[in-house]
Write a protein that holds these residues in place. Sequence first.
Motif, PDB file in Angstrom:
ATOM      1  N   UNK A   1      51.125 115.863  68.171  1.00 27.64           N
ATOM      2  CA  UNK A   1      50.408 115.768  66.903  1.00 27.64           C
ATOM      3  C   UNK A   1      50.780 114.450  66.232  1.00 27.64           C
ATOM      4  N   UNK A   2      49.927 113.939  65.353  1.00 29.25           N
ATOM      5  CA  UNK A   2      50.232 112.678  64.677  1.00 29.25           C
ATOM      6  C   UNK A   2      51.571 112.712  63.958  1.00 29.25           C
ATOM      7  N   UNK A   3      52.400 111.739  64.226  1.00 28.18           N
ATOM      8  CA  UNK A   3      53.685 111.643  63.562  1.00 28.18           C
ATOM      9  C   UNK A   3      54.750 112.580  64.078  1.00 28.18           C
ATOM     10  N   UNK A   4      54.451 113.285  65.176  1.00 31.13           N
ATOM     11  CA  UNK A   4      55.430 114.240  65.708  1.00 31.13           C
ATOM     12  C   UNK A   4      55.780 113.902  67.147  1.00 31.13           C
ATOM     13  N   UNK A   5      56.847 114.527  67.617  1.00 34.70           N
ATOM     14  CA  UNK A   5      57.275 114.336  68.995  1.00 34.70           C
ATOM     15  C   UNK A   5      56.364 115.121  69.947  1.00 34.70           C
ATOM     16  N   UNK A   6      56.460 114.762  71.219  1.00 35.90           N
ATOM     17  CA  UNK A   6      55.742 115.541  72.227  1.00 35.90           C
ATOM     18  C   UNK A   6      56.248 116.981  72.201  1.00 35.90           C
ATOM     19  N   UNK A   7      55.313 117.905  72.325  1.00 34.98           N
ATOM     20  CA  UNK A   7      55.644 119.331  72.333  1.00 34.98           C
ATOM     21  C   UNK A   7      55.223 119.946  73.660  1.00 34.98           C
ATOM     22  N   UNK A   8      56.126 120.690  74.251  1.00 35.86           N
ATOM     23  CA  UNK A   8      55.826 121.392  75.493  1.00 35.86           C
ATOM     24  C   UNK A   8      54.758 122.451  75.250  1.00 35.86           C
ATOM     25  N   UNK A   9      53.811 122.575  76.183  1.00 36.30           N
ATOM     26  CA  UNK A   9      52.764 123.587  76.081  1.00 36.30           C
ATOM     27  C   UNK A   9      52.901 124.620  77.208  1.00 36.30           C
ATOM     28  N   UNK A  10      52.907 124.146  78.448  1.00 38.99           N
ATOM     29  CA  UNK A  10      52.971 125.059  79.584  1.00 38.99           C
ATOM     30  C   UNK A  10      53.351 124.274  80.831  1.00 38.99           C
ATOM     31  N   UNK A  11      53.982 124.975  81.768  1.00 36.93           N
ATOM     32  CA  UNK A  11      54.312 124.364  83.047  1.00 36.93           C
ATOM     33  C   UNK A  11      54.087 125.355  84.179  1.00 36.93           C
ATOM     34  N   UNK A  12      53.800 124.833  85.366  1.00 38.04           N
ATOM     35  CA  UNK A  12      53.578 125.665  86.540  1.00 38.04           C
ATOM     36  C   UNK A  12      53.878 124.842  87.786  1.00 38.04           C
TER      37      UNK A  12
END
Length: 125
Positions: free
Chosen positions: A40-51
């Motif tokens: 998101x703007x101004x934020x760090x990368x955020x984990x969503x999902x992994x496989x």
Amino acid sequence: QVQLVESGGGLVQAGDSLRLSCAASGRTITNINMGWFRQAPGKEHEFVVTIKWSGGSPNYADSVRGRFTISRDIAKNTLYLQMNSLKPEDTGAYYCAADARHSYTSKLRGDYEYWGQGTQVTVSS
């Protein structure tokens, strides 16, 4: 080397759905881990999902579990992220990532060495 190209982002309203795609090419990708992250703007990368590309149970972030679904088409070397019941807080640039170094899937951005260019998702309220 693995090349990743995302597509499918757009502007939608809250409650709508989108499907993101990530086309992979390059080295043999059978034994790699794939992930989706967002920023998101101004934020760090955020984990969503992994496989694991080879299969197995996905690992979702709590914020998307039950709304997002990851899948892959092995014949097309393409990873998908189906996003339902979108919320304004889901807004951000979504990145596909690949990890060929670890035997386990990871939620950590630093464990992924290959990244796509990102696709923008904007959810209006």
